[in-house]
Write a protein that holds these residues in place. Sequence first.
Motif, short mmCIF file in Angstrom:
data_model
loop_
_atom_site.label_atom_id
_atom_site.label_comp_id
_atom_site.label_asym_id
_atom_site.label_seq_id
_atom_site.Cartn_x
_atom_site.Cartn_y
_atom_site.Cartn_z
N GLY A 50 -1.37 -6.53 -7.21
CA GLY A 50 -1.77 -7.92 -7.05
C GLY A 50 -2.25 -8.54 -8.35
N GLN A 51 -2.94 -7.77 -9.14
CA GLN A 51 -3.46 -8.25 -10.42
C GLN A 51 -2.31 -8.62 -11.36
OE1 GLN A 51 -5.74 -5.24 -12.37
NE2 GLN A 51 -6.09 -6.44 -14.22
N HIS A 52 -1.26 -7.83 -11.38
CA HIS A 52 -0.12 -8.09 -12.27
C HIS A 52 0.82 -9.15 -11.68
CE1 HIS A 52 -1.23 -4.63 -14.76
NE2 HIS A 52 -1.42 -3.96 -13.63
N ALA B 28 2.00 1.61 -3.69
CA ALA B 28 0.87 1.83 -4.61
C ALA B 28 0.28 3.23 -4.45
CB ALA B 28 -0.20 0.77 -4.38
N THR B 29 0.29 3.78 -3.24
CA THR B 29 -0.30 5.11 -3.01
C THR B 29 0.75 6.22 -2.95
OG1 THR B 29 -0.22 4.79 -0.60
CG2 THR B 29 -2.22 4.07 -1.74
N ILE C 136 -2.07 1.80 -8.52
CA ILE C 136 -1.89 0.62 -9.33
C ILE C 136 -2.28 -0.63 -8.54
CG2 ILE C 136 0.52 0.30 -8.64
CD1 ILE C 136 1.11 -0.55 -11.52
N ASN C 137 -2.91 -1.59 -9.19
CA ASN C 137 -3.29 -2.85 -8.56
C ASN C 137 -2.18 -3.86 -8.83
OD1 ASN C 137 -4.38 -5.22 -7.64
ND2 ASN C 137 -6.34 -4.99 -8.71
N ALA D 256 -2.51 3.60 -12.05
CA ALA D 256 -3.09 2.57 -12.90
C ALA D 256 -2.93 3.01 -14.35
CB ALA D 256 -4.56 2.36 -12.55
N SER E 295 0.82 -1.21 0.00
CA SER E 295 0.00 0.00 0.00
C SER E 295 0.86 1.27 0.00
CB SER E 295 -0.92 0.01 1.22
OG SER E 295 -0.17 -0.01 2.42
#
Length: 414
Positions: free
Chosen positions: A334-336, A275-276, A331-332, A324, A272
């Motif tokens: 975890g998805q990538h 990502a932030t 950005i996520n 994103a 986090s």
Amino acid sequence: MAKKHEETEVLLVQGGEQSGGSQGAGVSHRRQSHRLKLTGYVARRKSLPIGITWDTELPGFGLRKRKSGHLTWIVKHRPRGVQRMVTLGSAGVAAGALGAPAARAAARRLLIKATLADLPTAPEKLKAPLFAEFAEEFWLDYSPHWKPSTRDASRAYIDKRLIPRFGTLSVDAIERADINRWRDSMADVGGAFNRSIPVMSVMMQYAEKLGYREKNTNPCRGVSRFKRDLPERYLSADEYQRLGKVLAEHDGANAFVVPALLMLIYTGARVSEIATLRWRYVQIPRLTLPDSKTGPKAIYLNPQAIAVLDGLQRRGDDQLVFPAMYREVPINLGQHWEKIRRKATLPDVRLHDLRHSFASVAIAKGIPLATIGKLLGHALPETTARYAHLADEVISESADRICTSLASSMGMNA
């Protein structure tokens, strides 16, 4: 005259309804203030007399009832010899009314300040409150510094775990044996104990600062938590090599994926936090986060992490460093990560394991646990202690190498 009347009202209360405004030969009917242990039940009593009811345990703490029926919590004190009466808030069942424990805590805090103002030296320690009362005082002072999610969780631990267990004990009477008995009673819910004891520890530390406990008497210090089968995973050198190769060859549509993952690997930061991350937080040679899981935090940047940031085009200060692909949202990763870890044949490695692996490598390089805790931003030493077994392994391996070398020199190899 108004001031004189106010002081009279402080010391005396009206004793019920007056008949014709007089009693006997024109003398007003007055009597001394009522005294009760002030609780929420007392504040809800319809039969409470008009005037001031003083608390029997905390001098100066009172409940005033007006002729209109309106109730307010008050406190009388004498800062620097000047008598003052302060209204703390409304009482009773009205919306927004202040509860009895919170009012008592606020009164106690104000009386402490008055004592400090009167004494040129350290004041005599006030009588320590019961834990249930102290919990409200702690909450009023401390909880505003927590994030909303932390406040919600901590309030639940205090209400459901701590007050039922310690509520009737004086704050200064809670000892290590009490904490150990509490731990033993929660063997079936070890996770709840592990999450509750840090809150209890902070409360005991704050009690010391307020003077309710002697310094360095925190009964939670050193109490072992229940061992949990945490799914920790540490990458080996070979696995790091496979991951590095996949990241070097990654050609996804979002160009921020690989730099963000490299920042996780190089800094040990939480997902986090990366990502932030916004550009205004990037102040080389560190990231200065105004908020994180443990509050404001500095993440120290090594040359590799700085090189990652230098490779990006700096955007506006309020914009995300790793947005994103199509929107200005975090950005996520975890998805990538799901696709990347499969290509590196690391299907059981979570993103958070990159943080564990950072600590593992640091320990292998001989960096002390205290330093690692600062690098990772741990609020409590107990959190870093989870890696202590890795340090033991490094020491054991070092001892083996030393002894093997000595035995070889002596010609005593098996």
